[in-house]
Design a protein around this motif. Structure first.
Motif, PDB file in Angstrom:
ATOM      1  N   LEU A 101      63.288  -6.974  60.441  1.00 11.80           N
ATOM      2  CA  LEU A 101      62.774  -5.622  60.659  1.00 11.80           C
ATOM      3  C   LEU A 101      61.534  -5.710  61.526  1.00 11.80           C
ATOM      4  N   ASP A 102      61.581  -5.079  62.683  1.00  7.31           N
ATOM      5  CA  ASP A 102      60.422  -5.028  63.566  1.00  7.31           C
ATOM      6  C   ASP A 102      59.607  -3.786  63.210  1.00  7.31           C
ATOM      7  N   LEU A 103      58.470  -3.999  62.546  1.00  7.16           N
ATOM      8  CA  LEU A 103      57.608  -2.895  62.124  1.00  7.16           C
ATOM      9  C   LEU A 103      56.397  -2.722  63.022  1.00  7.16           C
ATOM     10  N   ASP A 104      56.353  -3.434  64.119  1.00  7.96           N
ATOM     11  CA  ASP A 104      55.230  -3.345  65.052  1.00  7.96           C
ATOM     12  C   ASP A 104      55.546  -2.312  66.140  1.00  7.96           C
ATOM     13  N   PRO A 105      54.750  -1.251  66.266  1.00  4.48           N
ATOM     14  CA  PRO A 105      55.016  -0.259  67.315  1.00  4.48           C
ATOM     15  C   PRO A 105      55.035  -0.844  68.726  1.00  4.48           C
ATOM     16  N   GLN A 106      54.409  -2.002  68.914  1.00  4.77           N
ATOM     17  CA  GLN A 106      54.465  -2.648  70.230  1.00  4.77           C
ATOM     18  C   GLN A 106      55.853  -3.205  70.521  1.00  4.77           C
ATOM     19  N   ALA A 107      56.678  -3.348  69.468  1.00  7.11           N
ATOM     20  CA  ALA A 107      58.100  -3.701  69.596  1.00  7.11           C
ATOM     21  C   ALA A 107      58.333  -5.021  70.319  1.00  7.11           C
ATOM     22  N   THR A 108      57.461  -5.992  70.136  1.00  6.32           N
ATOM     23  CA  THR A 108      57.599  -7.258  70.846  1.00  6.32           C
ATOM     24  C   THR A 108      58.878  -7.988  70.455  1.00  6.32           C
ATOM     25  N   ALA A 109      59.167  -8.060  69.155  1.00  7.73           N
ATOM     26  CA  ALA A 109      60.391  -8.734  68.719  1.00  7.73           C
ATOM     27  C   ALA A 109      61.621  -8.005  69.237  1.00  7.73           C
ATOM     28  N   THR A 110      61.570  -6.685  69.251  1.00  2.00           N
ATOM     29  CA  THR A 110      62.693  -5.885  69.735  1.00  2.00           C
ATOM     30  C   THR A 110      62.967  -6.158  71.211  1.00  2.00           C
ATOM     31  N   VAL A 111      61.925  -6.150  72.019  1.00  2.00           N
ATOM     32  CA  VAL A 111      62.091  -6.409  73.449  1.00  2.00           C
ATOM     33  C   VAL A 111      62.567  -7.833  73.689  1.00  2.00           C
ATOM     34  N   ALA A 112      62.071  -8.786  72.874  1.00  2.00           N
ATOM     35  CA  ALA A 112      62.482 -10.177  73.032  1.00  2.00           C
ATOM     36  C   ALA A 112      63.981 -10.338  72.801  1.00  2.00           C
ATOM     37  N   LEU A 113      64.540  -9.550  71.882  1.00  3.72           N
ATOM     38  CA  LEU A 113      65.956  -9.677  71.557  1.00  3.72           C
ATOM     39  C   LEU A 113      66.856  -8.757  72.375  1.00  3.72           C
ATOM     40  N   LEU A 114      66.340  -7.583  72.719  1.00  2.00           N
ATOM     41  CA  LEU A 114      67.183  -6.584  73.386  1.00  2.00           C
ATOM     42  C   LEU A 114      66.888  -6.403  74.858  1.00  2.00           C
ATOM     43  N   ALA A 115      65.701  -6.839  75.297  1.00  2.00           N
ATOM     44  CA  ALA A 115      65.279  -6.622  76.688  1.00  2.00           C
ATOM     45  C   ALA A 115      65.385  -5.134  77.025  1.00  2.00           C
ATOM     46  N   GLY A 116      66.050  -4.788  78.101  1.00  2.00           N
ATOM     47  CA  GLY A 116      66.147  -3.393  78.529  1.00  2.00           C
ATOM     48  C   GLY A 116      66.927  -2.515  77.571  1.00  2.00           C
TER      49      GLY A 116
END
Length: 341
Positions: A101-116
């Protein structure tokens, strides 16, 4: 039954030592107190056979639930998201079913996994912002391995973040601090481990993560100012333990970006050991390494891209220990300067 086995079963049941002694006394007709439970867990007294059997009975009757682990520190740049990604990867490589679960509004983990594709996840209304702020059921926000947005990019599932999640601190409603815990209960039977990547602050999202977790690991960069700030997160953890989640356990301090040849890094480790004495272990340090940056630049997780490298291998060992349910790998003694020359 050993003390560490008793402790593991108690944590599985999400009970504090006080709550456990109440359950035991009610079922066995005894008058055990909390210090007695503590002595059993620390190995200072043997665990009575009747207690071992009663505890196994309680655990056997409980539905299987994922272990929930939060990674939290109010300081940014300490390797928290890097730790979450590599730990999730290590757990998945070991065969565990894992949700991050990515709970950081900066979404770093999300971008690392999903990119665009992180933007597409938001367009589809499948982010933690929709879960926490708009009451979307958590299961609808999870991107599984079969999902087109995540397929082939990780060996674990993801609940992505978005900048809208920053609005959480402005929300005021009764029981909001345990809303995440309630959401997680609906999916716990699907996973072995759920990792919570908390934001780099002590706001509502961090409190929600701690209120939902069974364990918390604090990544700390081996820099003087970073170690000085450990007290702030420890204070927050203590308040959450008293008021919201008595079963929350501080699993350890994880030193990151550690340079064994730097005297300041070794001094910081010694300070951390002193600060945490009798409170929680200082875990095996993660060495500073360019492998993390190289992997990120190529859209990879370091443990996946370079599993044999020394730095990401620390996460592999930590993941194995978490799944085994035994003690987590701890820091060896800090070597003297001469030994590194």
């Amino acid at each position: 039954m050993r003390g560490e086995d008793l402790r593991g079963l108690r944590r599985q049941l999400r009970l504090s030592q006080s709550a456990l002694k109440d359950r035991l006394n009610a079922s066995l007709g005894r008058s055990y107190d909390k210090p007695k439970v503590s002595r059993w867990e620390n190995g200072h007294e043997p665990v009575p056979q009747e207690v071992a059997e009663a505890l196994r009975g309680l655990a056997h009757g409980r539905p299987r639930h994922a272990r929930i682990l939060a990674l939290a520190n109010q300081k940014g740049g300490v390797g928290k998201t890097t730790s979450a990604l590599n730990l999730a990867c290590g757990l998945a490589r070991a065969g565990a079913r894992v949700l991050l679960l990515d709970l950081d509004p900066q979404a770093t983990a999300t971008v690392a996994l999903l990119a665009g594709d992180s933007v597409e996840a938001y367009r589809q209304g499948r982010t933690m912002a929709h879960v926490i702020l708009r009451d979307l059921p958590l299961e609808q926000a999870i991107l599984g391995q079969e999902d087109a947005l995540l397929a082939g990019r990780a060996g674990f599932d993801l609940a992505p973040s978005h900048i809208d999640l920053a609005e959480t601190d402005g929300r005021r409603e009764p029981g909001f601090d345990v809303a995440l815990r309630e959401s997680l209960e609906t999916v716990r039977d699907r996973y072995d481990v759920i990792l919570l990547d908390a934001p780099p602050n002590l706001g509502m999202l961090t409190v929600m993560a701690l209120a939902a977790a069974e364990d918390v690991i604090i990544p700390v960069r081996t820099e003087p100012y970073d170690s000085m700030g450990v007290g702030l997160i420890l204070t927050t953890i203590g308040k959450v333990q008293r008021r919201l989640n008595p079963g929350l356990r501080l699993a350890g301090i994880l030193p990151t970006q550690y340079g064994a040849r730097k005297s300041v890094d070794r001094e910081v480790l010694e300070q951390l050991v002193g600060i945490m004495r009798d409170r929680a272990p200082v875990l095996e340090p993660v060495p500073a390494s360019a492998v993390f940056g190289h992997a990120a630049r190529n859209g990879r997780i370091a443990l996946e891209a370079s599993p044999g490298a020394a730095a990401p291998a620390v996460y592999g060992r930590l993941a194995a220990a978490l799944l085994a349910g035994g003690p987590l790998p701890q820091m060896a003694s800090v070597p003297p300067q001469e030994a590194l020359a």
